[in-house]
Motif scaffolding. Structure first.
Motif, PDB file in Angstrom:
ATOM      1  N   TRP A  47      -5.431  12.367  13.321  1.00 27.88           N
ATOM      2  CA  TRP A  47      -6.577  12.945  14.202  1.00 27.88           C
ATOM      3  C   TRP A  47      -7.881  12.168  13.608  1.00 27.88           C
ATOM      4  O   TRP A  47      -7.875  11.739  12.580  1.00 27.88           O
ATOM      5  CB  TRP A  47      -6.660  14.220  14.077  1.00 27.88           C
ATOM      6  N   THR A  48      -8.855  12.182  14.766  1.00 25.81           N
ATOM      7  CA  THR A  48     -10.151  11.603  14.308  1.00 25.81           C
ATOM      8  C   THR A  48     -11.194  12.553  14.492  1.00 25.81           C
ATOM      9  O   THR A  48     -11.521  13.198  15.478  1.00 25.81           O
ATOM     10  CB  THR A  48     -10.513  10.604  15.528  1.00 25.81           C
ATOM     11  N   GLU A  83      -7.703   8.209   6.159  1.00 26.21           N
ATOM     12  CA  GLU A  83      -7.108   7.083   6.353  1.00 26.21           C
ATOM     13  C   GLU A  83      -8.225   5.787   6.415  1.00 26.21           C
ATOM     14  O   GLU A  83      -9.304   5.865   7.036  1.00 26.21           O
ATOM     15  CB  GLU A  83      -6.237   6.998   7.922  1.00 26.21           C
ATOM     16  N   ARG A  84      -7.736   4.778   5.766  1.00 25.75           N
ATOM     17  CA  ARG A  84      -8.688   3.815   5.783  1.00 25.75           C
ATOM     18  C   ARG A  84      -8.091   2.551   5.335  1.00 25.75           C
ATOM     19  O   ARG A  84      -6.710   2.530   5.037  1.00 25.75           O
ATOM     20  CB  ARG A  84      -9.696   4.042   4.715  1.00 25.75           C
ATOM     21  N   PHE A  85      -8.612   1.044   5.320  1.00 26.48           N
ATOM     22  CA  PHE A  85      -7.918  -0.072   5.166  1.00 26.48           C
ATOM     23  C   PHE A  85      -7.890   0.017   3.810  1.00 26.48           C
ATOM     24  O   PHE A  85      -8.558   0.481   3.133  1.00 26.48           O
ATOM     25  CB  PHE A  85      -9.116  -1.209   5.684  1.00 26.48           C
ATOM     26  N   GLY A 114     -14.047   9.924  10.516  1.00 27.52           N
ATOM     27  CA  GLY A 114     -12.760   8.971  10.214  1.00 27.52           C
ATOM     28  C   GLY A 114     -11.687   9.521  10.607  1.00 27.52           C
ATOM     29  O   GLY A 114     -11.484  10.331  11.330  1.00 27.52           O
ATOM     30  N   LYS A 115     -10.511   8.887  10.371  1.00 30.76           N
ATOM     31  CA  LYS A 115      -9.227   9.378  10.591  1.00 30.76           C
ATOM     32  C   LYS A 115      -8.601  10.018   9.765  1.00 30.76           C
ATOM     33  O   LYS A 115      -8.575   9.725   8.411  1.00 30.76           O
ATOM     34  CB  LYS A 115      -8.326   8.152  11.195  1.00 30.76           C
ATOM     35  N   TYR A 116      -7.989  11.236  10.121  1.00 33.83           N
ATOM     36  CA  TYR A 116      -7.104  12.141   8.953  1.00 33.83           C
ATOM     37  C   TYR A 116      -5.768  12.430   9.206  1.00 33.83           C
ATOM     38  O   TYR A 116      -5.374  12.636  10.312  1.00 33.83           O
ATOM     39  CB  TYR A 116      -8.158  13.349   8.736  1.00 33.83           C
TER      40      TYR A 116
END
Length: 142
Positions: A47-48, A83-85, A114-116
């Motif tokens: 989710w964002t 989540e990240r690069f 961010g995205k989790y």
């Protein structure tokens, strides 16, 4: 990078629209769902969170049981990931001791946009793929 674990059992995580009422505090988002056949290593959907409100990011699990023996209330260790690069960033890890019945809610406070996703790290103290759990109520708020 999302952590992926191949499981012998199928883990279901369906999206069900979240109901809201006029009296509820405004939130940026959230969803309701359930868990079936979940074992250590399970990752939720992503989710964002735009961090556009003052709502803490929280997970509430209800009506949890061990699939192999429904009389046992599972102890789950749940980790929230951003989540990240590159490798995902660990936000925090917590135990849910009381997710049977009305359940237990864990909050990680306000998190950066961010995205989790969350990961079930262990079920009843182990990372065994021989024990699975289910929860008839999962609510993620952000």
């Amino acid at each position: 990078m999302k952590h992926v674990v191949t499981l012998m059992a199928v883990a279901a995580f369906a999206l069900v629209p979240t109901a809201t009422s006029a009296a509820a505090a405004p939130t940026e988002g959230g969803f309701s769902s359930y868990l079936r056949g979940v074992k250590a290593g399970f990752n939720s959907r992503t989710w964002t969170d735009q961090n556009s409100d003052a709502v803490n990011t929280a997970i509430h699990l209800r009506y949890c049981v061990i699939d192999e023996d429904s009389s046992i209330t599972p102890e789950l260790v749940v980790r929230l990931w951003r989540e990240r690069f590159g490798p995902d960033q660990k936000v925090g890890t917590d135990k849910l001791y009381r997710c049977a019945g009305r359940g237990e809610r864990k909050s990680w406070g306000r998190v950066p946009s961010g995205k989790y996703h969350f990961e079930v790290r262990s079920v009843n103290g182990g990372d065994s793929l021989h024990v699975s759990t289910r929860a008839n109520g999962v609510v993620v708020a952000f």
